[in-house]
Design an enzyme around this catalytic site. Structure first.
Site, PDB file in Angstrom:
ATOM      1  N   ARG A   1       0.722  -1.278  -0.236  1.00 45.14           N
ATOM      2  CA  ARG A   1       0.216  -0.042  -0.094  1.00 45.14           C
ATOM      3  C   ARG A   1       0.887   1.544  -0.005  1.00 45.14           C
ATOM      4  NH1 ARG A   1      -3.080  -0.802   4.621  1.00 45.14           N
ATOM      5  NH2 ARG A   1      -2.059   0.466   5.798  1.00 45.14           N
TER       6      ARG A   1
ATOM      7  N   TYR B   1     -15.864  20.504 -11.295  1.00 46.41           N
ATOM      8  CA  TYR B   1     -16.354  19.209 -11.710  1.00 46.41           C
ATOM      9  C   TYR B   1     -17.560  19.082 -10.907  1.00 46.41           C
ATOM     10  CZ  TYR B   1     -16.063  14.036 -12.619  1.00 46.41           C
ATOM     11  OH  TYR B   1     -16.355  12.805 -13.047  1.00 46.41           O
TER      12      TYR B   1
ATOM     13  N   ASP C   1      -7.558  21.726  -9.912  1.00 48.52           N
ATOM     14  CA  ASP C   1      -7.837  20.422 -10.547  1.00 48.52           C
ATOM     15  C   ASP C   1      -7.443  20.705 -12.160  1.00 48.52           C
ATOM     16  OD1 ASP C   1      -8.865  18.379 -12.287  1.00 48.52           O
ATOM     17  OD2 ASP C   1     -10.655  17.989 -11.046  1.00 48.52           O
TER      18      ASP C   1
ATOM     19  N   LYS D   1      -7.815  10.502 -17.682  1.00 49.55           N
ATOM     20  CA  LYS D   1      -8.178  11.243 -19.137  1.00 49.55           C
ATOM     21  C   LYS D   1      -6.736  11.327 -19.717  1.00 49.55           C
ATOM     22  CE  LYS D   1     -12.010  12.210 -17.343  1.00 49.55           C
ATOM     23  NZ  LYS D   1     -12.427  13.332 -16.317  1.00 49.55           N
TER      24      LYS D   1
END
Ligand SMILES: *Cc1c(COP(=O)(O)O)cnc(C)c1O
Length: 398
Positions: free
Chosen positions: A62, A117, A189, A214
């Site tokens: 992790r 967003y 962002d 993206k």
């Protein structure tokens, strides 16, 4: 063989070169160009002393693997010298929520740009409200006028430049100057431009996030997010990631790394084709307005020109008023443009959108139906021919 040959990024290299040189350790990879996909939870310690001291380069799956380390190295090389660390998350939205949870506490106030967003807004209105964080929204074009919205407990400002539906371009340096004078952090962002076209950490942003789903992935085959932070913010992000248990899957890490190798050529083509189609659409009689900050006519153009070195393939158009069935006829006549959410892959997309029901600081009244386009890597004349067909379908339905 020289184990560092071809894989040593440096500050003197341009971004395109760093995308090739960074995140590789050809020596450790036994000469192979790319790092392997390390899958793993347990990391074995050689002896009790090292175990007690947690003395190991890697301690647990992790907390990172050689594959995640390679991707983080690449992102740091791309972000520039302000970047103190990069966190990896299982989606773009998780990058946003992990960042907000890492930075904010009960009693804080958060300022959010009205064009962000929508799921980011949902998180603020949902979980952050429950945890005692108050959010207020501001006009994306507010600039230094944001000063009047600050409260003594304003802890952070969240911006998106440009907003991924409506494409207003906030003035990040002006907003950052005010925020820093007030002791608040600035969170950006940066999914639309990526650090290749917008080095937001160099423009006053403290934490720059991407939906790597993206353009970083670039092939519509992963869900992924990244959080890049400067030295002031990285301790908070790093602690938040550790406490929340956020990590990303090994195959997605590898695909993000692989996607980044071709980011510069892909984005250059998205930029060129996107702008060409945007100009072509601006000249169409059916189109009232094209929302694309790289167009000279766009209200955000001066800021884009000052702060960005390129544009991606995502923009919107406002059609002259027509009935919904004519818009649907356009959508149904298109063949190359797919209809679906997300963007940043190699393929062209089109999707209707409407910001009217969720904006709070500004009124969204475009004056006609709105469509968002993602211009992919197809031949641009084929895309124009497809749009031509679509408009013929629209006109036939009137
Ligand atoms: C897609 C997107 C996100 C969320 O990314 P996911 O990987 O879909 O969770 C966040 N911000 C922006 C601007 C986006 O376009």
């Amino acid at each position: 063989m020289n184990s560092t040959r071809g894989n040593t990024p440096s500050d003197s290299q341009r971004s395109e070169t760093r995308l090739v040189t960074a995140g590789r350790d050809t020596g450790a990879q036994k000469g192979f160009v790319n790092p392997p996909v390390f899958r793993g939870s347990t990391v074995l310690y050689p002896n009790a002393e090292d175990l007690h001291a947690h003395r190991a380069e890697f301690t647990y799956g992790r907390h990172g693997t050689p594959t995640t380390r390679a991707l983080q190295g690449m992102l740091m090389a791309l972000e520039g010298p302000q970047c103190a660390g990069v966190g990896l998350t299982p989606s773009g939205l998780a990058a946003v929520t992990t960042t907000l949870l890492s930075v904010l506490k009960a009693g804080d106030h958060l300022l959010v740009c009205d064009n962000v967003y929508r799921p980011s807004r949902n998180f603020c209105g949902g979980m952050l409200t429950r945890y005692g964080v108050e959010t207020s929204y501001f006009d994306p074009m507010i600039g230094a006028g944001i000063e009047t919205l600050f409260r003594p407990n304003t802890r952070a400002v969240l911006v998106e430049a440009p907003g991924s539906q409506s494409f207003e371009m906030p003035d990040i340096p002006a907003i950052s100057a005010v925020a820093h004078a007030r002791g608040a952090l600035v969170i950006d962002d940066n999914t639309w431009a990526t650090p290749l076209y917008h080095r937001s950490l160099e423009q006053g942003v403290d934490i720059s996030m991407q939906a790597a789903t993206k353009y970083i992935g670039g092939h519509s085959d992963i869900m992924f997010g990244t959080i890049s932070a400067n030295a002031k913010a990285w301790p908070l992000i790093s602690e938040g990631i550790r406490l929340l248990g956020v990590c990303a899957g090994p195959d997605d890490v590898f695909l993000a790394l692989r996607g980044m190798r071709t980011l510069a050529v892909r984005l250059a083509q998205h930029y060129r084709s996107g702008l060409e189609i945007a100009r072509w659409l601006a000249a169409r009689p059916e189109v009232a307005r094209v929302l694309h900050p790289a167009l000279e006519s766009d209200p955000g153009h001066a800021i884009w020109k000052r702060d960005f070195t390129g544009a991606s393939g995502l923009f919107s158009i406002v059609l002259k008023p027509v009935p919904q069935q004519a818009v649907d006829a356009l959508l149904d006549t298109l063949n190359l443009f797919g209809m679906g959410f997300s963007w940043g892959g190699f393929e062209s997309l089109i999707i209707p959108f409407d910001c009217t029901d969720y904006r709070t600081a500004t009124k969204w009244a475009p004056g006609g139906p709105t469509l968002r386009l993602h211009i992919g890597l197809e031949n641009v004349d084929d895309l124009k021919a497809d749009l031509d067909r679509g408009f013929a379908g629209l006109n036939a339905a009137l």
